[in-house]
Design a protein around this motif. Structure first.
Motif, PDB file in Angstrom:
ATOM      1  N   GLN A   1       0.801  -1.223   0.000  1.00 44.34           N
ATOM      2  CA  GLN A   1       0.000   0.000   0.000  1.00 44.34           C
ATOM      3  C   GLN A   1       0.838   1.279   0.000  1.00 44.34           C
ATOM      4  O   GLN A   1       0.538   2.232  -0.722  1.00 44.34           O
TER       5      GLN A   1
ATOM      6  N   ARG B   1      -7.409   5.328 -13.557  1.00 48.19           N
ATOM      7  CA  ARG B   1      -8.193   4.156 -13.977  1.00 48.19           C
ATOM      8  C   ARG B   1      -7.676   3.553 -15.286  1.00 48.19           C
ATOM      9  O   ARG B   1      -8.006   2.424 -15.630  1.00 48.19           O
TER      10      ARG B   1
ATOM     11  N   GLY C   1      -6.494  -5.053  -6.676  1.00 49.82           N
ATOM     12  CA  GLY C   1      -7.744  -5.036  -7.436  1.00 49.82           C
ATOM     13  C   GLY C   1      -8.714  -3.970  -6.970  1.00 49.82           C
ATOM     14  O   GLY C   1      -9.539  -3.493  -7.766  1.00 49.82           O
ATOM     15  N   ARG C   2      -8.647  -3.575  -5.713  1.00 45.95           N
ATOM     16  CA  ARG C   2      -9.550  -2.537  -5.218  1.00 45.95           C
ATOM     17  C   ARG C   2      -8.928  -1.139  -5.304  1.00 45.95           C
ATOM     18  O   ARG C   2      -9.556  -0.155  -4.916  1.00 45.95           O
ATOM     19  N   SER C   3      -7.716  -1.037  -5.806  1.00 49.42           N
ATOM     20  CA  SER C   3      -7.053   0.258  -5.957  1.00 49.42           C
ATOM     21  C   SER C   3      -7.550   0.944  -7.225  1.00 49.42           C
ATOM     22  O   SER C   3      -7.994   0.288  -8.167  1.00 49.42           O
TER      23      SER C   3
ATOM     24  N   THR D   1      -3.817  -9.765  -5.014  1.00 48.44           N
ATOM     25  CA  THR D   1      -4.854  -9.427  -5.994  1.00 48.44           C
ATOM     26  C   THR D   1      -5.973  -8.622  -5.362  1.00 48.44           C
ATOM     27  O   THR D   1      -6.507  -7.686  -5.969  1.00 48.44           O
ATOM     28  N   GLN D   2      -6.339  -8.968  -4.133  1.00 46.12           N
ATOM     29  CA  GLN D   2      -7.416  -8.262  -3.445  1.00 46.12           C
ATOM     30  C   GLN D   2      -7.040  -6.796  -3.207  1.00 46.12           C
ATOM     31  O   GLN D   2      -7.850  -5.889  -3.441  1.00 46.12           O
TER      32      GLN D   2
END
Length: 417
Positions: free
Chosen positions: A90, A106, A141-143, A137-138
């Motif tokens: 992070q 994005r 993937g949410r970034s 991945t979690q």
């Protein structure tokens, strides 16, 4: 009336110059961004890259915008706490996002490639490896990025992408000429790549003839040109794995870590040796092009010193100090007896951390290859005048303003009179 007529003529002239003499100008292309995580056996690094959206002959002209080392060990070390492997990323990810315009985030491809540390963990415990990849991945993937996945990077890809990085950084794949054009330098200038991580080592170069074993061949297309290189990755022959085997007495290696019998053409051309090759030889002061005999003598002299003398000579380097003797001997043996560098070819090796300010590793090579799959965008057009026309327009506008003010002053004078 004469002044008003003159002002009208000047104003009309300025308007004609403004509209008729405008020319189409190509504005600089927007920047695209990409993020690559290099999840090695001992640590993870994030690299943020950027390139103009219009690209050059199908490939982006990429530059490094950020290098960030993730705190803590490599993700394979989190086998007992997979969630922490994801959370550890992070901090560096947030640093990268600060440099990317919000509207671009994005559309920023983001990839995590795991190398030999995770390859070994998958062999040892595949379920633990899956849990770590799931946790990574979690988090990614949410970034707010375009996450392309987290996966094992094949050893062959690691070697080939490292080769791309070195040659791109040195301007051997594409170079901006004095005439303002991008050109391809001669193939004879390409250099080989020698990489050594904690768990594996790779050798990649353009051989002097056909590659007999096609499993050791990598092909790719960059900047409109095709390349074919020899590349091989030796799992378990990285620095940390080698030292671990030495400590438990397995000097000859294991059945799944064989070195002898692997096909390799004779080494050819110049080579860049980086990662642990560089760090070890930099410590031993052997990165200035010394001959093989000097490297051999320097390493053996260092190894024969007493431990008390070594500690006293290098204060504050306790973490790696005990390993430099074994690492130096191993690298010397690997390059000479493994890869086949002789007294004559040894000077072709340059031990470097960077190539023209770019950190050497597989990540930039991966991103260059990736840009070929991202559509280019044409530069925006804008109507603009040349400098001389712009000056003339300004002059006529000033004349218009002066005549209008003059006419107004005369009219005011007559009214008051």
């Amino acid at each position: 009336m004469a002044l008003l007529g003159a002002s009208g003529v000047a104003g009309l002239t300025a308007l004609i110059l403004l509209l008729v003499e405008a020319a189409s100008v190509l504005l600089p292309a927007d920047l695209k961004f990409g993020i690559v995580f290099d999840a090695g056996s001992s640590h993870t690094s994030l690299f943020l890259y950027q390139w103009p959206a219009d690209k050059e002959n199908g490939t982006g002209v990429v530059s490094q915008a950020l290098a960030c080392q993730v705190e803590g060990p490599g993700i394979s070390s989190y086998a007992s706490d997979p969630a922490q492997a994801g959370e550890s990323l992070q901090g560096c990810l947030e640093e990268a996002l600060v440099l990317i315009p919000e509207a671009q985030r994005r559309k920023t491809p983001t990839f995590l490639g795991a190398t030999a540390g995770m390859r070994l963990l998958r062999q040892k415990n595949s379920s633990q490896a899956r849990d770590i990849f799931a946790a990574v991945t979690q988090v990614l993937g949410r970034s707010p990025v375009d996450f392309w996945g987290a996966e094992l990077l094949a050893g062959q890809d690691e070697g080939a992408f490292g080769w791309i990085t070195v040659n791109y950084g040195l301007g051997m794949l594409v170079k901006y000429s004095f005439t303002g054009e991008w050109i391809r330098p001669p193939e004879e200038t390409l250099v080989g790549a020698l990489d050594m991580g904690g768990a594996s080592t790779q050798i990649t170069f353009v051989p002097g003839g056909p590659i007999s074993d096609k499993s050791t061949q990598a092909d790719f297309r960059l900047y409109g040109s095709d390349y074919s290189v020899y590349t091989h990755s030796y799992l378990c022959f990285g620095r940390d794995q080698m030292l671990s085997r030495l400590l438990i007495g397995l000097v000859q290696g294991q059945e799944d870590c064989a070195f002898d019998g692997v096909y390799q053409p004779p080494v050819r051309g110049q080579f860049y040796a980086f990662s642990n090759f560089y760090y070890t030889f930099h410590f031993l002061n052997l990165t200035s092009g010394q001959p093989l005999s000097t490297a051999n003598a320097t390493i053996w002299e260092f190894c024969q010193r007493s431990w008390k003398l070594v500690e006293a000579s290098y204060p504050g380097q306790d973490r790696w100090l005990r390993d430099y003797c074994a690492s130096g001997l191993y690298i010397l043996t690997l390059l000479r007896d493994g890869y086949g560098f002789s007294e004559e070819t040894w000077p072709t090796i340059q031990f470097r951390k960077q190539a023209d300010g770019i950190d050497i590793g597989w990540t930039l090579g991966y991103m260059l290859n990736l840009t070929g799959m991202i559509p280019a965008e044409a530069p925006a057009q804008w109507r603009a005048q040349s400098h001389s026309i712009w000056v003339a327009t300004v002059v006529f506008l000033v004349l218009t303003l002066v005549t209008v003010l003059g006419a107004a002053s005369v009219q005011l004078f007559w009214v008051q009179d």
